[in-house]
Design a protein around this motif. Structure first.
Motif, PDB file in Angstrom:
ATOM      1  N   ARG A   1     -55.344  16.076  13.172  1.00 48.29           N
ATOM      2  CA  ARG A   1     -54.436  16.642  14.176  1.00 48.29           C
ATOM      3  C   ARG A   1     -53.672  17.851  13.642  1.00 48.29           C
ATOM      4  O   ARG A   1     -53.537  18.871  14.315  1.00 48.29           O
ATOM      5  CB  ARG A   1     -53.457  15.579  14.680  1.00 48.29           C
ATOM      6  CG  ARG A   1     -54.052  14.685  15.741  1.00 48.29           C
ATOM      7  CD  ARG A   1     -52.993  13.831  16.413  1.00 48.29           C
ATOM      8  NE  ARG A   1     -52.426  12.814  15.546  1.00 48.29           N
ATOM      9  CZ  ARG A   1     -52.979  11.635  15.305  1.00 48.29           C
ATOM     10  NH1 ARG A   1     -54.128  11.324  15.860  1.00 48.29           N
ATOM     11  NH2 ARG A   1     -52.398  10.763  14.522  1.00 48.29           N
ATOM     12  N   ILE A   2     -53.162  17.730  12.428  1.00 50.15           N
ATOM     13  CA  ILE A   2     -52.378  18.822  11.835  1.00 50.15           C
ATOM     14  C   ILE A   2     -53.246  20.060  11.619  1.00 50.15           C
ATOM     15  O   ILE A   2     -52.855  21.176  11.977  1.00 50.15           O
ATOM     16  CB  ILE A   2     -51.744  18.372  10.499  1.00 50.15           C
ATOM     17  CG1 ILE A   2     -50.683  17.317  10.759  1.00 50.15           C
ATOM     18  CG2 ILE A   2     -51.168  19.566   9.740  1.00 50.15           C
ATOM     19  CD1 ILE A   2     -50.217  16.597   9.520  1.00 50.15           C
ATOM     20  N   VAL A   3     -54.435  19.870  11.053  1.00 49.73           N
ATOM     21  CA  VAL A   3     -55.312  21.010  10.783  1.00 49.73           C
ATOM     22  C   VAL A   3     -55.801  21.632  12.092  1.00 49.73           C
ATOM     23  O   VAL A   3     -55.790  22.851  12.252  1.00 49.73           O
ATOM     24  CB  VAL A   3     -56.487  20.592   9.875  1.00 49.73           C
ATOM     25  CG1 VAL A   3     -57.523  21.702   9.776  1.00 49.73           C
ATOM     26  CG2 VAL A   3     -55.973  20.214   8.489  1.00 49.73           C
ATOM     27  N   ARG A   4     -56.197  20.789  13.048  1.00 51.92           N
ATOM     28  CA  ARG A   4     -56.670  21.311  14.339  1.00 51.92           C
ATOM     29  C   ARG A   4     -55.569  22.143  15.013  1.00 51.92           C
ATOM     30  O   ARG A   4     -55.812  23.252  15.478  1.00 51.92           O
ATOM     31  CB  ARG A   4     -57.100  20.188  15.267  1.00 51.92           C
ATOM     32  CG  ARG A   4     -57.543  20.713  16.647  1.00 51.92           C
ATOM     33  CD  ARG A   4     -57.773  19.584  17.621  1.00 51.92           C
ATOM     34  NE  ARG A   4     -58.964  18.848  17.315  1.00 51.92           N
ATOM     35  CZ  ARG A   4     -60.147  19.047  17.901  1.00 51.92           C
ATOM     36  NH1 ARG A   4     -60.275  19.978  18.826  1.00 51.92           N
ATOM     37  NH2 ARG A   4     -61.186  18.327  17.570  1.00 51.92           N
ATOM     38  N   MET A   5     -54.366  21.593  15.048  1.00 52.33           N
ATOM     39  CA  MET A   5     -53.248  22.294  15.685  1.00 52.33           C
ATOM     40  C   MET A   5     -53.005  23.641  15.004  1.00 52.33           C
ATOM     41  O   MET A   5     -52.834  24.667  15.669  1.00 52.33           O
ATOM     42  CB  MET A   5     -51.982  21.444  15.620  1.00 52.33           C
ATOM     43  CG  MET A   5     -50.793  22.091  16.274  1.00 52.33           C
ATOM     44  SD  MET A   5     -49.304  21.077  16.207  1.00 52.33           S
ATOM     45  CE  MET A   5     -49.033  20.963  14.439  1.00 52.33           C
ATOM     46  N   SER A   6     -53.011  23.648  13.694  1.00 50.41           N
ATOM     47  CA  SER A   6     -52.784  24.893  12.950  1.00 50.41           C
ATOM     48  C   SER A   6     -53.867  25.923  13.228  1.00 50.41           C
ATOM     49  O   SER A   6     -53.573  27.093  13.490  1.00 50.41           O
ATOM     50  CB  SER A   6     -52.725  24.616  11.452  1.00 50.41           C
ATOM     51  OG  SER A   6     -51.665  23.753  11.148  1.00 50.41           O
ATOM     52  N   LEU A   7     -55.108  25.510  13.169  1.00 52.75           N
ATOM     53  CA  LEU A   7     -56.214  26.446  13.363  1.00 52.75           C
ATOM     54  C   LEU A   7     -56.285  26.960  14.797  1.00 52.75           C
ATOM     55  O   LEU A   7     -56.558  28.137  15.029  1.00 52.75           O
ATOM     56  CB  LEU A   7     -57.538  25.796  12.972  1.00 52.75           C
ATOM     57  CG  LEU A   7     -57.718  25.478  11.493  1.00 52.75           C
ATOM     58  CD1 LEU A   7     -59.004  24.696  11.270  1.00 52.75           C
ATOM     59  CD2 LEU A   7     -57.700  26.738  10.649  1.00 52.75           C
ATOM     60  N   GLU A   8     -56.024  26.074  15.760  1.00 49.45           N
ATOM     61  CA  GLU A   8     -56.103  26.487  17.160  1.00 49.45           C
ATOM     62  C   GLU A   8     -54.902  27.322  17.585  1.00 49.45           C
ATOM     63  O   GLU A   8     -55.053  28.385  18.174  1.00 49.45           O
ATOM     64  CB  GLU A   8     -56.243  25.263  18.073  1.00 49.45           C
ATOM     65  CG  GLU A   8     -57.594  24.602  17.961  1.00 49.45           C
ATOM     66  CD  GLU A   8     -57.750  23.356  18.807  1.00 49.45           C
ATOM     67  OE1 GLU A   8     -58.904  22.929  18.999  1.00 49.45           O
ATOM     68  OE2 GLU A   8     -56.730  22.785  19.274  1.00 49.45           O
ATOM     69  N   ARG A   9     -53.707  26.845  17.270  1.00 47.75           N
ATOM     70  CA  ARG A   9     -52.501  27.532  17.742  1.00 47.75           C
ATOM     71  C   ARG A   9     -52.184  28.795  16.954  1.00 47.75           C
ATOM     72  O   ARG A   9     -51.859  29.826  17.519  1.00 47.75           O
ATOM     73  CB  ARG A   9     -51.299  26.601  17.691  1.00 47.75           C
ATOM     74  CG  ARG A   9     -51.374  25.512  18.718  1.00 47.75           C
ATOM     75  CD  ARG A   9     -50.114  24.711  18.734  1.00 47.75           C
ATOM     76  NE  ARG A   9     -50.235  23.603  19.675  1.00 47.75           N
ATOM     77  CZ  ARG A   9     -49.341  22.662  19.801  1.00 47.75           C
ATOM     78  NH1 ARG A   9     -48.253  22.673  19.037  1.00 47.75           N
ATOM     79  NH2 ARG A   9     -49.510  21.691  20.666  1.00 47.75           N
ATOM     80  N   ILE A  10     -52.250  28.698  15.656  1.00 52.04           N
ATOM     81  CA  ILE A  10     -51.892  29.840  14.815  1.00 52.04           C
ATOM     82  C   ILE A  10     -53.088  30.763  14.596  1.00 52.04           C
ATOM     83  O   ILE A  10     -52.979  31.974  14.711  1.00 52.04           O
ATOM     84  CB  ILE A  10     -51.313  29.363  13.467  1.00 52.04           C
ATOM     85  CG1 ILE A  10     -50.024  28.572  13.712  1.00 52.04           C
ATOM     86  CG2 ILE A  10     -51.058  30.545  12.540  1.00 52.04           C
ATOM     87  CD1 ILE A  10     -49.520  27.818  12.520  1.00 52.04           C
ATOM     88  N   GLY A  11     -54.232  30.160  14.289  1.00 53.92           N
ATOM     89  CA  GLY A  11     -55.420  30.961  13.996  1.00 53.92           C
ATOM     90  C   GLY A  11     -56.213  31.378  15.213  1.00 53.92           C
ATOM     91  O   GLY A  11     -57.112  32.206  15.111  1.00 53.92           O
ATOM     92  N   LYS A  12     -55.907  30.776  16.395  1.00 49.52           N
ATOM     93  CA  LYS A  12     -56.629  31.087  17.636  1.00 49.52           C
ATOM     94  C   LYS A  12     -58.128  30.848  17.497  1.00 49.52           C
ATOM     95  O   LYS A  12     -58.955  31.597  18.009  1.00 49.52           O
ATOM     96  CB  LYS A  12     -56.372  32.529  18.087  1.00 49.52           C
ATOM     97  CG  LYS A  12     -54.914  32.902  18.214  1.00 49.52           C
ATOM     98  CD  LYS A  12     -54.239  32.132  19.312  1.00 49.52           C
ATOM     99  CE  LYS A  12     -52.818  32.671  19.491  1.00 49.52           C
ATOM    100  NZ  LYS A  12     -51.896  31.658  19.918  1.00 49.52           N
ATOM    101  N   LEU A  13     -58.486  29.792  16.760  1.00 50.69           N
ATOM    102  CA  LEU A  13     -59.884  29.453  16.515  1.00 50.69           C
ATOM    103  C   LEU A  13     -60.319  28.300  17.408  1.00 50.69           C
ATOM    104  O   LEU A  13     -59.502  27.488  17.837  1.00 50.69           O
ATOM    105  CB  LEU A  13     -60.083  29.061  15.053  1.00 50.69           C
ATOM    106  CG  LEU A  13     -59.717  30.126  14.024  1.00 50.69           C
ATOM    107  CD1 LEU A  13     -59.742  29.544  12.626  1.00 50.69           C
ATOM    108  CD2 LEU A  13     -60.649  31.307  14.134  1.00 50.69           C
ATOM    109  N   THR A  14     -61.611  28.211  17.651  1.00 52.46           N
ATOM    110  CA  THR A  14     -62.200  27.052  18.307  1.00 52.46           C
ATOM    111  C   THR A  14     -62.569  26.069  17.202  1.00 52.46           C
ATOM    112  O   THR A  14     -63.276  26.436  16.257  1.00 52.46           O
ATOM    113  CB  THR A  14     -63.461  27.457  19.104  1.00 52.46           C
ATOM    114  OG1 THR A  14     -63.077  28.451  20.065  1.00 52.46           O
ATOM    115  CG2 THR A  14     -64.065  26.260  19.802  1.00 52.46           C
TER     116      THR A  14
END
Length: 88
Positions: free
Chosen positions: A20-33
């Protein structure tokens, strides 16, 4: 070496809290899928289907650890050239 945009990441991790933490960081901050795979035994098939730009592997997982999965990826033509980052 040609540069490609980083848009899709596959993260192989068995711990749901860390997922959850990594997904949230990558999606919200990194704008990644982001695709998260919980079971390393199913990871190679999931990676083939998702076709990520980068694979992130947990080092320690039940059933198959990250280094073993990495070796299996390098033996699999469809995913052997993908860049891999270990997360531990």
């Amino acid at each position: 070496m040609p540069s490609t945009a980083l848009n899709k990441v596959c993260y192989v991790e068995d711990d749901e809290d860390i997922q959850r933490i990594v997904r949230m960081s990558l999606e919200r901050i990194g704008k990644l899928t982001v695709q998260v795979v919980s079971d390393p035994m199913q990871a190679i098939d999931a990676i083939k289907d998702f076709k990520p730009d980068l694979v992130m592997l947990d080092w320690m997982m039940p059933g198959m650890d990250g280094p073993t999965l990495f070796r299996k990826m390098r033996e699999t033509p469809e995913v052997r050239d993908l860049p891999v980052v270990f997360i531990t």
